[in-house]
Write an enzyme that holds these catalytic residues in place. Structure first.
Site, PDB file in Angstrom:
ATOM      1  N   ASP A 409      63.402  -9.022 -50.513  1.00 47.44           N
ATOM      2  CA  ASP A 409      63.821 -10.095 -49.610  1.00 47.44           C
ATOM      3  C   ASP A 409      63.767  -9.527 -48.188  1.00 47.44           C
ATOM      4  O   ASP A 409      64.608  -8.701 -47.817  1.00 47.44           O
ATOM      5  CB  ASP A 409      65.245 -10.542 -49.971  1.00 47.44           C
ATOM      6  N   HIS A 410      62.781  -9.973 -47.411  1.00 54.26           N
ATOM      7  CA  HIS A 410      62.560  -9.384 -46.096  1.00 54.26           C
ATOM      8  C   HIS A 410      63.670  -9.715 -45.104  1.00 54.26           C
ATOM      9  O   HIS A 410      63.746  -9.114 -44.025  1.00 54.26           O
ATOM     10  CB  HIS A 410      61.210  -9.846 -45.543  1.00 54.26           C
ATOM     11  N   ARG A 411      64.552 -10.659 -45.439  1.00 51.11           N
ATOM     12  CA  ARG A 411      65.706 -10.942 -44.573  1.00 51.11           C
ATOM     13  C   ARG A 411      66.718  -9.805 -44.633  1.00 51.11           C
ATOM     14  O   ARG A 411      67.466  -9.575 -43.668  1.00 51.11           O
ATOM     15  CB  ARG A 411      66.384 -12.247 -45.003  1.00 51.11           C
TER      16      ARG A 411
END
Length: 437
Positions: A409-411
């Site tokens: 999850d790049h967040r």
């Protein structure tokens, strides 16, 4: 005194469920701990136990009923010789309506007479539309018939139950049974715009392809909803490494010889669970979850392991896998997988987890990208171990190699941190003594 038995919440996310099967009938005597029913939740089919003792006086929700809200009274328990109070049944007898049920007609609709529609006075084209409403036809067939002026009442259907499909309209001359009324050139664009029906997606049944309709289980509905949300809302980044397995396979063989007397047999997957857990502890920036304006940082690694079961997928959890021995992981995993396939997992055994592992190598899949299971922030996808050309000590040789792909999850996890986790994971597998140290 009568006791109402309510639809229980069998998992933290459960809001409604399907009452799959009653295990008792009216008149049966039950004690605390006796099994009453099987209930299909959004995760699995689970057994529901009695808390009180008494006689099943009235079953208010029939088995097979869908979308029963948590808290709905599903049965009434009474004392021996006691009758069910008349006030209990009417209040609870109505199960939750199905999502696709047609809305009830309002009383005023019947009392208010409708004026005769003006279209009844017109000619051929409206008559064709009217006759089309009385026959079974696919949306695509109706659209073709409307646009071509074909009277569906004059067409024989070859689809299921006589349903008219697209193929039945082939060869029928447009306008031959219901010619369209002439329109002035100036009015043509407006008429066609107003008459054009909304586009309908064609399905297999529209083309008369033999098929059967299978109702979606609560689990399949939940899988569809959650994975759609994951791909729509979670920005995935994928990182893949090739990992040499020879040392791990050799260590596994030696460990299995040592554990044989204890009846323990390690799988490659058991060692991979341990490797992922230790990698997450070594790279804590990846052992996190995104929570809106907060980032949750975990101090232990609970690994959710994907297990395929009938009708879907469930992810039992190896709690604190980094601190467990590989033999303990193996024993726990076998027990969880067996009970998962039997539908006997407890909610706390498949709810939570800080990261996931999905292994499709045993099915010969070389490499794949798994979808993150929210609210987790990463999942490791494991491919098959296979003999490949590999550079060993600057010389080309043959090695057993697998591809592992991390979805992040790049967040919550930056690419560099994800890359660091993949590097540590690879190192632990290629120098596996660290897994048992």
């Amino acid at each position: 005194m009568a006791i109402n038995i309510q639809m229980p919440a069998l998992s933290p996310t459960m809001e409604e469920g399907t009452l799959s099967k009653w295990l008792v009938k009216e008149g049966d005597t039950v004690s605390s701990g006796d099994l009453l029913a099987e209930i299909e939740t959004d995760k699995a089919t689970m057994e529901f136990e009695a808390v009180d003792e008494g006689v099943v006086g009235k079953i208010l929700v029939a088995e097979g009923t869908d979308n029963v809200k948590v808290g709905t009274v599903i049965a009434v328990l009474v004392e021996e010789g006691e009758e069910v109070p008349s006030g209990d049944a009417p209040a609870a007898a109505k199960p939750a309506p199905k999502a696709d049920a047609a809305p009830e007609k309002k009383p005023e609709a019947a009392s208010a007479p409708k004026p005769e529609p003006e279209v009844a006075k017109s000619t051929a084209a409206p008559a064709a539309a009217s006759s089309g409403d009385r026959v079974k036809a696919s949306p695509l067939a109706r659209r073709i018939a409307t646009n071509s002026g074909i009277d569906l009442a004059a067409v024989s259907g070859t689809g299921p139950n006589g349903r008219i499909v697209k193929a039945d309209l082939e060869g029928v001359k447009p306008g031959s049974t219901a010619p369209k009324p002439a329109a002035s050139p100036s009015a043509a664009p407006a008429a066609s715009a107003s008459a054009a029906p909304a586009p309908v997606a064609a399905t297999a049944q529209d083309f008369g392809i033999p098929h059967e309709v299978e109702k979606l289980s609560n689990m399949r509905k939940t899988i569809a909803r959650r994975l759609t949300e994951s791909k729509q809302q979670v920005p995935h980044i994928y990182l893949t490494v090739d990992v040499r397995l020879d040392a791990l396979l050799m260590l596994r063989g030696e460990l299995n010889k040592a554990l044989e007397s204890r009846g323990v047999k390690l799988s490659v997957n058991d060692l991979l669970i341990k490797a992922l857990a230790k990698a997450l502890i070594a790279v804590p920036k990846c052992n996190v979850q995104f929570a809106g304006d907060q980032l949750l940082k975990f101090s232990r690694a609970d690994i959710s392991v994907a297990v395929s079961i009938e009708g879907g997928l469930i992810t039992p959890i190896i709690t604190d896998a980094g601190a467990k021995s590989v033999s303990a992981i193996s024993t726990a995993m076998k027990d969880l997988a067996t009970r998962a396939k039997e539908g006997k997992l407890k909610p706390e055994e498949f709810t939570g987890g800080t990261a996931s592992l999905s292994n499709m190598g045993m099915m010969g899949i070389k490499q794949f990208e798994a979808v993150i299971n929210p609210p987790q922030a990463m999942i490791m996808a494991i491919g098959a171990g296979e003999k490949r050309p590999y550079v060993i000590d600057d010389a080309l040789g043959i090695a057993t190699v697998m591809s592992a792909t991390g979805s992040f999850d790049h967040r919550a996890i930056d690419g560099a941190d994800g890359a660091e986790l993949m590097k540590v994971f690879k190192e632990l597998i290629e120098a596996p003594l660290g897994l048992v140290a």
